[in-house]
Scaffold this motif. Structure first.
Motif: not given
Lengths: 607, 274
Positions: B45, B75-76, B83, B85-86, B88-89, B161, B185, B188
């Motif tokens: 993180x 918007x990662x 973000x 985790x995004x 990683x996606x 997180x 954002x 977060x």
């Protein structure tokens, strides 16, 4: 003593004189759902425990796998203490819904309890080999971040999910469903928040994988995680985490001293030697039920009882690999069959599996006997004392069944009549002729549901009625692809396949021709036709010819797997390969282009 | 698998390793012990720093520039932060869409010099296997290709997180105990809680838990939605271990794009070597 290691998916044995770096009473391999509780329970029973875990935390699918939600299962035993301690801490972390838990709170609580119980924990560690003498596991070789270490142990509790230690030792296993040797779909979860602020693991099926095959596991990891990619990531729908652990539902089943079969489950077999009870519905995630067993389809397709709760008594023998000592199995890989496993895999029940194995190991060590020779009463007493096994008067009883014929007829007249259909199967000869009368009824539901019940009794008189249901598409089988999971509408098609009478071929072919791209409808019709042709040699060539016509065009047959509309599975090659397998067994040719789309299809073609 | 000799074996699915792999997908293979990608960011993180300096960077390779643009477009990466985790996606998607060779869930157990190449022993669901490669780029923090822990950890933190419970608030704070980074954002943030460099997971988890339960008032409005499963850390890079065998830890860069870019550059320099 021999060292058994898996080399390129095959077990190889080396003789030699082996020395160990350390020793323990109980080595728990995999500190997941079952293993975490096993380590704590064994430590509390005075065992010297070493826990081995590939990840950096305990809890398995409930923590690292992101399924931080209890779905069915039974409470009781050590897990209740874990859950209570988690509940006490949730408010400090983040709100969760009832029946949920915060994965990181649970990691902390499990670890705290394990250390308190005296367990030593090896994180980032995986099994490399086992040491075996006289059908008894005597030790393991573990790859840790500090290098290789050999540990002598009285018992291995194999809670690795896929029975890695047992497989290395050479314990016999079964795998997958009979039709294509594949297990249930798997998932890869991501963390989100609900509108109420509660933490939530978003779960969807990501496809099929063989957990024994490293290349397939690697492929599945990448393809499933890529499904989390979005066009836009917004503040409204953020991804809090992507689970570091794959959500495997099913893998190897080690063949045990005892086995719980699906027949035991649906016939509600009660056992005197039970050590716990499980509680779940028949939670099979497949969409292609046509390729599941007849027993499973009788229950879930014909009787539409997918969601009905089932109580199952669990004997100790399912945790003991047959003819082996020094090793117990905890977790999803115990001695079950593919069908019984669908309801015997819930997290609460798996946690109990861990506690039972720890207790069995402790008692076997204390008595210096193999686990299979443990007397049942002290084991039951210990488990009743911990709350894992309820006292006799508090045990779950199966849900009641209808027995009164008039009540049954009244329910058969309803739209949803599964309870009555299965009740008829239980009554058997006592209701057969009543059903035959009701099957002549002008009331649509009564006629159809009575016919289904007769189908469960394998009464061939019902075939013309079923053919009529199919010919008129009375159950409104969908022809185009949609997210339809209601399998009951395929009951008549499936039963015609079971009866396998040639008279059914025209209705089935005609309906198959109407299917555009719905893979679920196509699969049921296809299997019914193949079963009929299989039983009627003189019709095989004709059926194949008709199937060639249905599947020769540039067709697509699309199937949505659970909760995953974005990545539907294309099934037309699977169908063609299935037809070819039947054609081969008949000595007939099937010349349509075959290009397997995934490993499962490639293996089917090869076999 | 034994019969194939890859030009390069990239150990670790770090952003650096991924950059290297995607630069030469056909003749390389990536080997990763976990089921995660860019774990030094996505599973720790840690969002990284210096994200706004990249547009003017001379050394930014086209593939890295394209990834950076995509992260912004989706918007990662926002004006607030990343973000993880995004990230990683998106990286998994890039790998899926490539022709690269990879083997996740495979632990390296040993490396042997086999004359004209290296024999790499791995352990996975199929048991023990070997593959061969002429070059090794070990991008793991721990230098897993070496038999013993040879890497010195300089700093270590365990991440959390966070999600705001009420109105968004400024999420930047640096103390001796922790560093609070803004998320992508306003609702977060990620917390990096500092632990001693030799702290293990059991100790780190306990220290973090105790800190969080007794956290200072400025953190009270935040909820913990997830705790990292990897440390964010800085380590001593070992550089060249032997001929054509390098340790380039992905965790030592400022952010994931820098690491990805460095991986591309490393692949290019290896091509010269090859």
């Amino acid at each position: 003593m021999k060292r058994h290691a898996m080399i390129d998916k095959a077990v190889e044995c080396d003789s030699g004189v082996w020395s160990f770096d350390q020793a323990c009473d109980v080595l728990v391999l995999g500190l997941g759902t079952a293993g975490a509780i096993a380590a704590i329970a064994a430590g509390r029973q005075g065992m010297r425990v070493i826990g081995v875990e590939a990840l950096t935390h305990m809890g398995g699918i409930g923590t690292g796998g992101g399924i931080h939600h209890y779905h069915w299962g039974t409470t009781g035993g050590l897990q209740d203490e874990v859950d209570q301690r988690c509940q006490d801490l949730h408010a400090q972390y983040c709100s969760v819904d009832p029946d949920d838990f915060h994965p990181d709170v649970k990691k902390y609580v499990l670890e705290d309890l394990a250390l308190e119980a005296g367990a030593a924990l090896l994180y980032g560690s995986v099994i490399s080999a086992v040491f075996v003498a006289d059908q008894c596991v005597r030790g393991v070789e573990i790859m840790t971040p500090q290098g290789m270490t050999r540990i002598e142990t009285r018992f291995v509790i194999d809670a690795s999910g896929d029975a890695h230690a047992a497989a290395m030792a050479g314990c016999a296993a079964r795998f997958g469903r009979e039709s294509d040797d594949y297990p249930q779909p798997f998932s890869f979860v991501r963390g989100e928040q609900r509108a109420n602020g509660a933490l939530h693991g978003k779960n969807f099926d990501a496809g099929y994988v063989d957990p024994r095959d490293p290349a397939d596991m690697s492929r599945a990891t990448v393809f499933a995680n890529a499904m989390h990619a979005q066009e836009q990531y917004t503040e409204k729908d953020p991804i809090h985490y992507i689970a570091p652990q794959m959500g495997l539902r099913e893998g190897r089943f080690i063949i045990g001293e005892d086995t719980v079969t699906f027949a035991d489950v649906i016939n509600e077999r009660r056992r005197d030697d039970l050590v716990m009870q499980t509680w779940s519905h028949h939670d099979n995630h497949c969409s292609d039920w046509a390729f599941e067993s007849d027993a499973s389809q009788d229950w879930a397709v014909v009787a539409d009882l997918f969601r009905r709760g089932q109580v199952t008594d669990i004997p100790p023998g399912i945790f003991i690999p047959k003819n082996w000592d020094g090793i117990l199995i905890a977790g999803r890989c115990v001695s079950l069959d593919h069908d019984s496993h669908q309801g015997i895999r819930m997290q609460r029940d798996m946690q109990k599996f861990g506690e039972i194995c720890a207790t069995m190991a402790a008692q076997a060590i204390a008595a210096d006997v193999p686990a299979k020779d443990l007397p049942i009463e002290p084991l039951q007493q210990a488990l009743m004392h911990s709350g894992c096994l309820p006292a006799p008067e508090e045990r779950l009883q199966p849900l009641p069944w209808l027995t009164d014929k008039q009540q049954i007829k009244a329910v058969l007249a309803e739209q949803s009549a599964g309870e009555a259909i299965w009740a008829c199967r239980r009554l058997g000869e006592n209701i057969r002729e009543d059903l035959w009368q009701w099957a002549q009824s002008s009331e649509l539901n009564v006629r159809r549901h009575a016919a289904y019940a007769l189908g469960l009794l394998r009464d061939e008189r019902v075939v013309p009625i079923l053919e009529d249901i199919v010919a008129t598409n009375e159950t409104e089988m969908p022809m185009t692809h949609n997210y339809e999971r209601r399998q009951h509408r395929y009951a008549a098609v499936y039963l015609l396949g079971v009866f396998a009478q040639a008279s059914s071929i025209p209705a089935l072919i005609e309906t198959l021709r109407m299917v555009e791209d719905n893979a679920v409808s196509a699969s049921q019709l296809l299997m019914a036709l193949l079963r009929i042709a299989d039983a009627n040699a003189e019709h095989r060539a004709t059926v194949l010819e008709q199937l060639r016509a249905c599947f020769s065009v540039q067709c697509t047959h699309t199937m949505t797997i659970w909760n995953n509309k974005a990545f539907p599975k294309e099934m037309h090659q699977y169908f063609r390969i299935t037809i070819k397998r039947f054609a081969d067994s008949w000595g007939l040719s099937w010349d349509l282009d075959l290009q397997p789309l995934d490993r499962r299809e490639a293996l089917m073609l090869k076999s | 698998m034994q019969d194939t000799c890859y030009e390069t074996a990239i150990i670790g699915s770090s952003a650096l390793g991924l950059g290297c792999l995607l630069s030469r997908p056909e003749n390389s293979i990536l080997i990763e012990a976990s089921a995660s990608i860019c774990p030094e960011w996505s599973q720790s993180f840690y969002p990284g720093t210096d994200w706004d300096t990249w547009d003017t960077c001379d050394n930014l390779q086209p593939t890295a520039a394209a990834l950076l643009a995509e992260l912004r477009q989706r918007q990662v990466l926002t004006g607030h932060g990343l973000q993880v985790s995004a990230l990683a996606a998106q990286c998994f998607k890039a790998l899926r869409d490539s022709t690269a060779n990879y083997r996740f869930l495979s632990v390296v157990t040993a490396v042997e010099d086999a004359g004209d190449c290296y024999s790499i022993h791995i352990l996975n669901a199929g048991g023990h296997q070997q593959l061969r490669a002429r070059q090794i780029i070990d991008t793991t923090d721990e230098a897993v290709t070496l038999p013993q822990q040879a890497v010195s950890v300089q700093s270590r933190a365990v991440g959390m997180q966070l999600q705001i419970g009420g109105e968004p608030m400024a999420a930047t704070a640096v103390t001796d105990a922790y560093h609070l980074h803004p998320g992508a954002f306003a609702s977060e943030a990620t917390l990096q809680y500092h632990v001693a460099p030799d702290t293990d997971w059991i100790t780190a988890r306990r220290q973090l838990h105790d800190f969080w339960i007794n956290r200072p008032s400025e953190l009270r409005a935040w909820n913990c939605v997830s705790v990292a499963t990897r440390f964010s850390q800085r380590v001593t890079a070992l550089g060249s271990i032997k001929e054509n065998w390098h340790h380039l830890p992905g965790c030592n860069t400022a952010n994931a794009i820098q690491a990805f870019n460095q991986g591309i550059c490393a692949a290019q320099s290896m091509e010269v070597l090859a």
